[in-house]
Design an enzyme around this catalytic site. Structure first.
Site, short mmCIF file in Angstrom:
data_model
loop_
_atom_site.label_atom_id
_atom_site.label_comp_id
_atom_site.label_asym_id
_atom_site.label_seq_id
_atom_site.Cartn_x
_atom_site.Cartn_y
_atom_site.Cartn_z
N HIS A 130 0.83 -1.20 0.00
CA HIS A 130 0.00 0.00 0.00
C HIS A 130 0.88 1.27 0.00
O HIS A 130 0.68 2.17 -0.82
CB HIS A 130 -0.90 -0.02 1.24
CG HIS A 130 -1.76 1.19 1.41
ND1 HIS A 130 -3.10 1.20 1.08
CD2 HIS A 130 -1.49 2.44 1.88
CE1 HIS A 130 -3.60 2.40 1.34
NE2 HIS A 130 -2.64 3.18 1.82
N GLU A 131 1.86 1.30 0.90
CA GLU A 131 2.70 2.51 0.99
C GLU A 131 3.56 2.67 -0.26
O GLU A 131 3.73 3.80 -0.77
CB GLU A 131 3.58 2.47 2.25
CG GLU A 131 2.82 2.43 3.58
CD GLU A 131 1.77 3.53 3.75
OE1 GLU A 131 1.87 4.57 3.08
OE2 GLU A 131 0.85 3.34 4.56
N HIS A 134 1.61 4.21 -3.03
CA HIS A 134 1.59 5.69 -3.00
C HIS A 134 2.82 6.25 -3.70
O HIS A 134 2.74 7.23 -4.43
CB HIS A 134 1.57 6.20 -1.55
CG HIS A 134 0.24 6.07 -0.88
ND1 HIS A 134 -0.94 6.46 -1.47
CD2 HIS A 134 -0.11 5.62 0.35
CE1 HIS A 134 -1.96 6.25 -0.64
NE2 HIS A 134 -1.47 5.73 0.48
N CYS A 146 -9.21 -3.79 -2.25
CA CYS A 146 -8.02 -3.35 -3.00
C CYS A 146 -6.89 -2.98 -2.03
O CYS A 146 -7.13 -2.44 -0.95
CB CYS A 146 -8.40 -2.14 -3.85
SG CYS A 146 -7.01 -1.38 -4.71
N CYS A 165 -7.11 -3.43 -7.40
CA CYS A 165 -8.33 -3.54 -8.20
C CYS A 165 -8.00 -3.12 -9.63
O CYS A 165 -6.90 -2.63 -9.92
CB CYS A 165 -9.42 -2.64 -7.61
SG CYS A 165 -9.11 -0.88 -7.88
N CYS A 168 -6.92 0.59 -10.08
CA CYS A 168 -5.57 0.89 -9.58
C CYS A 168 -4.50 0.23 -10.45
O CYS A 168 -3.45 0.82 -10.70
CB CYS A 168 -5.43 0.46 -8.13
SG CYS A 168 -6.41 1.47 -6.99
ZN LIG Z 1 -2.49 5.18 2.18
ZN LIG Z 2 -8.08 0.10 -6.11
#
Ligand SMILES: [Zn+2]
Ligand SMILES: [Zn+2]
Length: 179
Positions: A130-131, A134, A146, A165, A168
């Site tokens: 996740h990080e 970004h 997601c 997803c 993304c």
């Molecule tokens: Zn975040």
């Molecule tokens: Zn997504």
């Protein structure tokens, strides 16, 4: 491009390879793990937590000193907070390609349940990916399954799948072709 993962010596040992492998396969970008070379900074005695912004400053300085352009993710054991939040699972600074995640609140033990390495690997993978997402230009996503959904609780983190997803994935693909 290549993702650097620094694994702090206090982080759970033995999990770094499966985490790196899964993170790499979700994002489709090679990743390598090594021991942490970034100076641990930002510890606040009164809170027994690390100020994530200060630690990101330290990662930023390290990257600058060593002329590292690629994303760098640091995995630490200590609990993190940032101004205005009692805790954060992780934090990313897109402008400099630096991110940090904490394993403190990702273990079953933290919640008084029996420990399980697979759960821990899963959660570090989701948070770490996740990080790094970004850092690769992705924003938060409304799809609860997601990787880019922002979880506020462990249950929300567990509900996510280890995939991006469709939206993304497409954004990531277009980011790739633009750099
Ligand atoms: Zn975040
Ligand atoms: Zn997504």
């Amino acid at each position: 491009m290549h993702i650097h993962i620094f694994w702090d010596s206090l982080s759970p040992p033995g999990l770094q390879l499966p985490v790196a492998r899964m993170l790499s396969s979700i994002l489709g970008i090679p990743a390598t793990v090594s021991e942490n070379h970034v100076r641990m900074m930002g510890y606040v005695d009164g809170r027994k937590q690390i100020d994530a912004q200060v630690l990101l400053d330290s990662i930023q300085a390290y990257k600058h000193r060593h002329a590292i352009q690629d994303p760098l993710l640091l995995v630490v054991r200590q609990d993190l907070f940032k101004n205005g939040n009692s805790f954060v699972f992780g934090l990313a600074r897109e402008s400099v390609g630096a991110a940090v995640v904490s394993t403190a609140r990702l273990s079953n033990e933290y919640y008084g349940r029996g420990g399980n390495d697979d759960d821990l690997i899963d959660r570090i993978t989701k948070e770490g990916t996740h990080e790094v997402g970004h850092l690769l230009g992705l924003d938060h996503c409304h799809d609860r399954e997601c990787i880019m959904f922002k979880p506020d609780t462990l249950d929300e983190l567990d509900r996510k799948k280890k995939v991006l997803c469709k939206t993304c994935s497409e954004q990531l693909a277009s980011y790739h072709s633009s750099v």
